[in-house]
Design an enzyme around this catalytic site. Structure first.
Site, mmCIF file in Angstrom:
data_model
loop_
_atom_site.group_PDB
_atom_site.id
_atom_site.type_symbol
_atom_site.label_atom_id
_atom_site.label_comp_id
_atom_site.label_asym_id
_atom_site.label_seq_id
_atom_site.Cartn_x
_atom_site.Cartn_y
_atom_site.Cartn_z
ATOM 1 N N LYS A 1 -67.762 6.817 -97.582
ATOM 2 C CA LYS A 1 -68.917 7.563 -97.078
ATOM 3 C C LYS A 1 -69.073 8.805 -97.931
ATOM 4 O O LYS A 1 -68.117 9.256 -98.576
ATOM 5 C CB LYS A 1 -68.699 7.979 -95.623
HETATM 6 P P1 NAD Z 1 -82.887 8.757 -90.093
HETATM 7 O O1 NAD Z 1 -82.664 10.015 -90.812
HETATM 8 O O2 NAD Z 1 -83.912 7.801 -90.577
HETATM 9 O O3 NAD Z 1 -83.260 9.073 -88.553
HETATM 10 C C1 NAD Z 1 -82.507 9.918 -87.756
HETATM 11 C C2 NAD Z 1 -83.230 10.108 -86.439
HETATM 12 O O4 NAD Z 1 -82.427 10.903 -85.578
HETATM 13 C C3 NAD Z 1 -84.566 10.848 -86.577
HETATM 14 O O5 NAD Z 1 -85.541 10.233 -85.760
HETATM 15 C C4 NAD Z 1 -84.245 12.240 -86.049
HETATM 16 O O6 NAD Z 1 -85.376 12.902 -85.513
HETATM 17 C C5 NAD Z 1 -83.250 11.880 -84.971
HETATM 18 N N1 NAD Z 1 -82.459 13.036 -84.546
HETATM 19 C C6 NAD Z 1 -81.805 13.927 -85.315
HETATM 20 N N2 NAD Z 1 -81.260 14.900 -84.548
HETATM 21 C C7 NAD Z 1 -81.583 14.593 -83.261
HETATM 22 C C8 NAD Z 1 -81.348 15.206 -82.020
HETATM 23 N N3 NAD Z 1 -80.644 16.329 -81.942
HETATM 24 N N4 NAD Z 1 -81.850 14.621 -80.886
HETATM 25 C C9 NAD Z 1 -82.571 13.481 -80.964
HETATM 26 N N5 NAD Z 1 -82.833 12.854 -82.131
HETATM 27 C C10 NAD Z 1 -82.345 13.405 -83.258
HETATM 28 O O7 NAD Z 1 -81.456 8.090 -89.972
HETATM 29 P P2 NAD Z 1 -81.097 6.572 -89.725
HETATM 30 O O8 NAD Z 1 -80.932 5.905 -91.023
HETATM 31 O O9 NAD Z 1 -82.039 6.012 -88.711
HETATM 32 O O10 NAD Z 1 -79.638 6.709 -89.092
HETATM 33 C C11 NAD Z 1 -79.450 7.027 -87.727
HETATM 34 C C12 NAD Z 1 -77.995 6.774 -87.376
HETATM 35 O O11 NAD Z 1 -77.678 5.409 -87.641
HETATM 36 C C13 NAD Z 1 -76.971 7.585 -88.166
HETATM 37 O O12 NAD Z 1 -75.873 7.840 -87.318
HETATM 38 C C14 NAD Z 1 -76.541 6.641 -89.262
HETATM 39 O O13 NAD Z 1 -75.248 6.933 -89.717
HETATM 40 C C15 NAD Z 1 -76.564 5.326 -88.525
HETATM 41 N N6 NAD Z 1 -76.707 4.152 -89.378
HETATM 42 C C16 NAD Z 1 -77.765 4.003 -90.222
HETATM 43 C C17 NAD Z 1 -77.874 2.840 -90.976
HETATM 44 C C18 NAD Z 1 -79.061 2.574 -91.860
HETATM 45 O O14 NAD Z 1 -79.146 1.470 -92.421
HETATM 46 N N7 NAD Z 1 -80.001 3.489 -91.993
HETATM 47 C C19 NAD Z 1 -76.889 1.861 -90.901
HETATM 48 C C20 NAD Z 1 -75.822 2.055 -90.034
HETATM 49 C C21 NAD Z 1 -75.754 3.198 -89.265
#
Ligand code: NAD
Length: 414
Positions: free
Chosen positions: A107
């Site tokens: 990571k």
């Molecule tokens: P992203 O940046 O596209 O979206 C993040 C979302 O979280 C946004 O809608 C943001 O407004 C919201 N957010 C942030 N702070 C917040 C708060 N305090 N209260 C409510 N909402 C809040 O990120 P993503 O790619 O969608 O990733 C989200 C999670 O999923 C992360 O933990 C990431 O590690 C995990 N993840 C992502 C992927 C991927 O393929 N993108 C894969 C596995 C895991």
């Protein structure tokens, strides 16, 4: 379990220890499997558009590479630190092993707030970070991907920066734009993978998917695609929260309109098809399926009691702390853990990497069909383990994963 706040890495290792104990992994191997192999911390300086010089710290942590090249996302967030990156690197080791793709776990991240930066500043920071961690990367060594606040555009910059030194190497990062060698179906893969395992879990836990009430925290990549697939699958998405607000409609939000609103405004706030409410209250909305898909550590001792759901699907990494996890287990609320539920992203990243190496590209339907096979098989293996050993789905997922990594470590003669 000792009361008190654990760090993110301690939380992951607490889960690891429970599963390792169940598997009777020899004690000397437990430390090897828990700790990280390589940790890089780099200083990045950035001249802001206004002329001010600023300092950031970037991290790349490689946890375990016994099963293949290190693999894991890069996140941009002000709270990024070494402990968090270690925790997430470790989760990647177990995640790649649960779905049985031939990668290890890594990571990375930078402690910056991209929302307060211009696109030019983000590009400079990204390129500088890539130059500084270049020596630890490689197509068969370590392959980054997008994560929180990073996306395909940034992966393109990373590939370009790496290519300046090493020549054309699309397989150095995944999650790229399709026009630069990204895989069709990568962007939606994590949300779709959550849907696939969620559908299987609904069957196992007696929840009718049609009409099931779904609540989602996060409207980014993971949350928005999960909303789409659950809506398309007949469920009712009744509430979505993000950093700027939350919206609720108990009759079911009009998800296509919500996605259109999101595409324009980048937030659910102000969506006219529901009632606005405080995003801090998202976990108290009664539902059948709860999907935390934003940040880690959001469900804890203080708010777990508010949760009224029949199933939790962890879209985010490490969203539930061990105390809250234990409390949900005692209340018999099944939690499909992050290392399984959100593994669709890394699975299609694996497909992207293989396509890049072969320079032969697949259609989206083929990607999605293969993803469905991987997610269904992984879910079934974990569910079987949970039943056979009377443990939570999380402990079972760790057990399936640890068995695979432990075998690879031993076969290497370590
Ligand atoms: P992203 O940046 O596209 O979206 C993040 C979302 O979280 C946004 O809608 C943001 O407004 C919201 N957010 C942030 N702070 C917040 C708060 N305090 N209260 C409510 N909402 C809040 O990120 P993503 O790619 O969608 O990733 C989200 C999670 O999923 C992360 O933990 C990431 O590690 C995990 N993840 C992502 C992927 C991927 O393929 N993108 C894969 C596995 C895991």
């Amino acid at each position: 379990m000792a009361k008190g706040k654990m760090t993110a890495f301690e939380e992951v290792n607490w889960q690891f220890d429970r599963a390792a104990e169940q598997l009777a992994i020899p004690v000397e191997y437990r430390s090897i499997l828990r700790n990280c192999y390589r940790e890089l911390k780099v200083q990045i300086t950035l001249r802001r558009d206004g002329g001010k010089l600023e300092e950031f710290f970037g991290y790349r942590v490689q946890h375990n590479g016994a099963r293949g090249p290190y693999k894991g996302g890069i996140r941009y967030h002000p709270t990024v630190d070494l402990d968090e990156v270690r925790a997430l690197a470790s989760l990647m080791t177990w995640k790649t092993a649960v779905v049985n793709v031939p990668f290890g776990g890594a990571k990375g991240g930078i402690n910056c707030d991209p929302r307060a930066m211009s696109e030019g500043e983000i590009q400079s920071l990204t390129r500088s970070f890539m130059r500084k961690i270049d020596m630890a990367l490689g197509t068969y060594r370590d392959i980054p991907a997008p994560d929180l606040n990073t996306n395909a555009k940034m992966m393109a910059w990373m590939m370009d920066e790496y290519g300046r030194k090493h020549g054309y190497t699309p397989s150095i990062v995944t999650g790229k734009p399709v026009a630069l060698g990204g895989s069709k179906g990568r962007e939606s893969a994590t949300g779709l993978g959550i849907f696939f395992v969620g559908r299987k879990a609904c069957q196992d836990y007696g929840i009718a998917l049609r009409g099931a009430k779904v609540v989602i925290q996060g409207s980014g990549n993971v949350g928005s695609w999960a909303a789409k697939y659950f809506h398309d699958g007949g469920a009712k998405v009744i509430a979505v929260a993000d950093v700027d607000g939350a919206v609720r409609n108990d009759a079911g939000l009009d998800v296509p309109s919500l996605l259109k609103h999101l595409a324009e405004k980048r937030t659910v706030a102000g969506f006219p098809g529901g009632e606005a409410f405080s995003n801090a209250k998202i976990f108290s909305v009664p539902c059948d399926i709860l999907i935390p898909a934003a940040l880690n550590g959001v469900i804890h001792e203080e708010n777990v009691g508010q949760i009224q759901t029949r199933l939790v699907l962890e879209g985010a990494n490490n969203p539930i702390d061990p105390h809250a996890d234990q409390s949900l287990f005692e209340r018999k609320i099944p939690v499909v853990p992050d290392i399984l539920a959100n593994a669709g992203g890394v699975t299609v990243s694996y497909f992207e990497w293989t396509q890049n190496l072969q320079q032969y590209y697949w259609e989206e339907a083929e990607v999605q069909q293969k993803l469905e096979g991987v997610m269904n098989r992984a879910y079934s293996e974990v569910h079987e383990m949970a039943k056979a050993r009377t443990v939570s789905l999380r402990t079972a997922a760790f057990m399936v994963a640890i068995q695979r990594v432990f075998e690879a470590v031993k076969l290497r003669g370590i």
